[in-house]
Write a protein that holds these residues in place. Structure first.
Motif, short mmCIF file in Angstrom:
data_model
loop_
_atom_site.label_atom_id
_atom_site.label_comp_id
_atom_site.label_asym_id
_atom_site.label_seq_id
_atom_site.Cartn_x
_atom_site.Cartn_y
_atom_site.Cartn_z
N LYS A 95 0.83 -1.20 0.00
CA LYS A 95 0.00 0.00 0.00
C LYS A 95 0.87 1.25 0.00
N ALA A 96 1.91 1.24 0.83
CA ALA A 96 2.80 2.40 0.89
C ALA A 96 3.57 2.55 -0.41
N ARG A 97 3.92 1.42 -1.02
CA ARG A 97 4.67 1.47 -2.27
C ARG A 97 3.84 2.04 -3.41
N SER A 98 2.54 1.79 -3.38
CA SER A 98 1.66 2.23 -4.46
C SER A 98 1.31 3.71 -4.39
N THR A 99 1.66 4.38 -3.29
CA THR A 99 1.39 5.81 -3.19
C THR A 99 2.36 6.58 -4.08
N SER A 105 11.77 0.81 -5.83
CA SER A 105 12.53 -0.43 -6.01
C SER A 105 11.71 -1.40 -6.85
N ALA A 106 12.23 -2.60 -7.00
CA ALA A 106 11.52 -3.63 -7.75
C ALA A 106 10.22 -3.97 -7.03
N PRO A 107 9.26 -4.56 -7.74
CA PRO A 107 7.99 -4.93 -7.09
C PRO A 107 8.25 -5.81 -5.87
N TYR A 108 7.41 -5.65 -4.87
CA TYR A 108 7.53 -6.49 -3.68
C TYR A 108 7.17 -7.93 -4.06
N GLY A 135 11.66 -4.45 -0.07
CA GLY A 135 12.71 -3.45 -0.19
C GLY A 135 13.97 -3.86 0.54
N GLY A 136 15.04 -3.18 0.24
CA GLY A 136 16.31 -3.49 0.89
C GLY A 136 17.18 -4.39 0.04
#
Length: 289
Positions: A95-99, A105-108, A135-136
């Motif tokens: 959800k945070a990545r889609s904001t 980074s690459a897709p989770y 991530g990371g």
């Protein structure tokens, strides 16, 4: 007037004939046994574990079940609960990545596989292995072990199996000895300079000791080892990355034989284990002539 009365009489006669020709309508009956699910069929249906494959621009999820879930609905529920929790964690992070501005980074990614380790009338064991990347530098390992008692319809935990401090002290001592020996072999193979070798051994040894405290929490992941007669010849304890070594060391395991375990196994579970074979008697020396 006479004609009207004649028409009314004919209409009444037709209605009466129609009522006699139609069968009586019975109240709607519940489904018969021919269409109702057989006893246990509903539980089996709810126990079916279906593989999951999802892919979006923000995340990829793959979950596979290679286990006999339909025979053990309670175990299936435990596996599904673990998988659902892992999926929920990834979705929350996604959800945070889609904001706006969040996709850096690459897709989770979530990859999780359940495989059967052992199945007897007394014990069913399943391994869950995978990783979750949010991530990371690398993903977080997902490692779980489920030991199911079919006759009792419940999970078996390490704390129930061995429920005395003396037992955990004995197991901790044995496991630490094996891990320290494996550490020495790995470091020797790296052929490090003496100072660097000493530092690596010091840090890794601290992780081993911290991750194998004599308490059930540090030994929660275990696999039954099957003896030829179907009972258990020991337990294989599983340690996730970071518990007893750096991430680069991966998952580590130590096999503890029944000879070490049996004195400390709770009485109600001792019949699950094979009786240790007596060590061979020492050969007597021939009498002097």
């Amino acid at each position: 007037m006479m004609r009207l009365l004649l028409l009314l009489a004919m209409a009444a006669a037709l209605v009466a004939c129609k009522r006699e020709a139609e069968p009586a309508v019975a109240p709607t009956a519940p489904a018969t046994s021919a269409t109702a699910p057989a006893p246990g069929e509903g539980a089996a249906a709810s126990a079916r574990l279906e593989d999951v494959s999802e892919s979006t621009s923000d995340y990829v999820i793959g979950i596979s079940y290679q286990v006999p879930s339909e025979r053990y609905p309670g175990l299936a529920a435990e596996l599904r609960k673990y998988a659902d929790a892992a999926r929920a964690d990834l979705m929350e992070a996604a959800k945070a990545r889609s904001t706006p501005g969040g996709a850096t980074s690459a897709p989770y990614d979530l990859s999780l596989s359940f495989t059967g380790l052992m199945e007897t009338p007394d014990i069913v064991a399943v391994a869950a292995d995978g990783s979750s990347y949010t991530g990371g530098a690398h993903g977080a390992p997902l490692i779980a072990r489920f030991v199911w008692l079919p006759k009792q319809n419940r999970l078996l935990t390490a704390g129930e199996l061995i429920n005395t401090p003396a037992g955990w002290t004995a197991i901790s001592d044995y496991v630490r000895e094996q891990l320290h020996a494996a550490l020495s072999q790995r470091v020797d193979a790296d052929d490090l300079p003496p100072e660097e070798r000493a530092e690596v051994v010091k840090n890794a040894s601290r992780m081993i000791d911290d991750g194998t405290q004599p308490e059930p929490g540090d030994f929660a992941l275990f696999e039954p080892m099957q003896a030829p007669d179907g009972r258990l010849s020991g337990l294989r304890f599983v340690f996730a990355p970071y518990q007893v070594g750096p991430y680069s060391d991966g998952t580590q395991t130590v096999e503890v034989p029944v000879e070490v375990l049996l004195p400390y196994i709770a009485p109600e579970f001792r019949t699950l284990f094979a009786v240790p074979s007596a060590p061979p008697a020492a050969a007597s020396e021939p009498a002097p002539r």
